[in-house]
Scaffold this motif. Structure first.
Motif, short mmCIF file in Angstrom:
data_model
loop_
_atom_site.label_atom_id
_atom_site.label_comp_id
_atom_site.label_asym_id
_atom_site.label_seq_id
_atom_site.Cartn_x
_atom_site.Cartn_y
_atom_site.Cartn_z
N MET A 31 20.33 42.43 48.86
CA MET A 31 21.71 42.69 48.51
C MET A 31 22.26 41.46 47.78
N ILE A 32 22.95 41.70 46.67
CA ILE A 32 23.56 40.64 45.88
C ILE A 32 25.08 40.77 46.02
N ILE A 33 25.72 39.66 46.36
CA ILE A 33 27.18 39.63 46.51
C ILE A 33 27.76 38.87 45.33
N PHE A 34 28.62 39.54 44.55
CA PHE A 34 29.25 38.90 43.41
C PHE A 34 30.71 39.33 43.33
N GLY A 35 31.49 38.59 42.56
CA GLY A 35 32.90 38.90 42.41
C GLY A 35 33.59 37.89 41.52
N THR A 36 34.90 37.74 41.72
CA THR A 36 35.68 36.78 40.95
C THR A 36 36.58 35.99 41.88
N PRO A 49 33.67 30.21 34.18
CA PRO A 49 34.94 30.88 33.89
C PRO A 49 34.75 31.97 32.84
N PHE A 50 35.42 33.10 33.02
CA PHE A 50 35.36 34.14 31.99
C PHE A 50 36.73 34.54 31.50
N SER A 51 37.78 33.98 32.09
CA SER A 51 39.14 34.26 31.61
C SER A 51 40.01 33.03 31.85
N THR A 52 40.71 32.60 30.80
CA THR A 52 41.65 31.49 30.89
C THR A 52 42.95 31.92 30.22
N GLY A 95 68.54 32.04 29.52
CA GLY A 95 69.28 31.20 28.59
C GLY A 95 69.69 29.85 29.14
N ASN A 96 69.26 29.50 30.34
CA ASN A 96 69.62 28.22 30.94
C ASN A 96 68.60 27.14 30.60
N PRO A 97 69.06 25.93 30.29
CA PRO A 97 68.11 24.82 30.15
C PRO A 97 67.68 24.38 31.54
N SER A 98 66.42 24.59 31.87
CA SER A 98 65.94 24.29 33.22
C SER A 98 64.48 23.84 33.16
N ALA A 99 63.99 23.40 34.30
CA ALA A 99 62.59 22.99 34.39
C ALA A 99 61.69 24.21 34.31
N HIS A 100 60.61 24.08 33.57
CA HIS A 100 59.60 25.12 33.44
C HIS A 100 58.26 24.51 33.81
N THR A 101 57.47 25.24 34.57
CA THR A 101 56.13 24.77 34.88
C THR A 101 55.15 25.37 33.88
N LEU A 102 54.26 24.56 33.40
CA LEU A 102 53.19 25.01 32.51
C LEU A 102 51.95 25.16 33.37
N ARG A 103 51.44 26.39 33.44
CA ARG A 103 50.31 26.69 34.31
C ARG A 103 49.12 27.25 33.55
N LYS A 104 47.95 26.94 34.05
CA LYS A 104 46.69 27.45 33.49
C LYS A 104 46.02 28.27 34.59
N ARG A 105 45.71 29.53 34.27
CA ARG A 105 45.03 30.41 35.21
C ARG A 105 43.59 30.62 34.74
N VAL A 106 42.65 30.29 35.61
CA VAL A 106 41.24 30.43 35.28
C VAL A 106 40.62 31.39 36.30
N THR A 107 39.93 32.41 35.80
CA THR A 107 39.20 33.33 36.66
C THR A 107 37.71 33.07 36.46
N LYS A 108 37.02 32.83 37.58
CA LYS A 108 35.60 32.49 37.52
C LYS A 108 34.76 33.58 38.19
N PHE A 109 33.59 33.82 37.62
CA PHE A 109 32.61 34.72 38.20
C PHE A 109 31.93 34.02 39.37
N THR A 110 31.77 34.72 40.49
CA THR A 110 31.13 34.13 41.66
C THR A 110 29.88 34.93 42.03
N LEU A 111 28.89 34.21 42.51
CA LEU A 111 27.66 34.82 43.00
C LEU A 111 27.40 34.21 44.38
N PHE A 112 27.36 35.04 45.41
CA PHE A 112 27.25 34.60 46.79
C PHE A 112 28.35 33.59 47.13
N PHE A 113 29.58 33.90 46.68
CA PHE A 113 30.80 33.11 46.94
C PHE A 113 30.79 31.73 46.30
#
Length: 103
Positions: free
Chosen positions: A1-6, A47-50, A24-42
């Motif tokens: 059995m092979i366990i894989f996921g993201t 990475p396959f999506s950024t 419309g308000n001048p306010s703090a904004h966070t700049l974020r990077k989302r990375v989705t990685k392929f996993t094999l047996f956890f």
């Protein structure tokens, strides 16, 4: 059995003072990077999506941006830019005399 996921990872790259395109308000904004990685047996293998996004801390609105725009905002946060003039991230031009919030 092979366990894989993201598995997803979120990195906070910078905190900037921008004008929100939603509220419309001048306010703090966070700049974020989302990375989705392929996993094999956890074990995350590659990475396959950024994706990049800014989020307003006043109203919570989130705006997807391109990698080039994210790089430009990171330079602005480091003090090396003129401001973000594209308008797609909520009229994110920095006003003269203001400095972005940094962590």
């Amino acid at each position: 059995m092979i366990i894989f996921g993201t598995k997803g990872y979120i990195y906070q790259l910078a905190i900037l003072t921008l004008v929100c395109g939603h509220c419309g308000n001048p306010s703090a904004h966070t700049l974020r990077k989302r990375v989705t990685k392929f996993t094999l047996f956890f074990v995350p293998l590659f990475p396959f999506s950024t994706k990049y996004a800014t989020q307003c801390t006043f109203c919570g609105a989130e705006q997807q941006i391109t990698p080039a725009q994210a790089e430009q905002l990171q330079l602005q946060a480091a003090g090396g830019g003129q401001g973000f003039q594209d308008g797609r991230a909520g009229d994110a031009a920095q006003q003269p005399g203001q400095h972005p919030y940094q962590r």
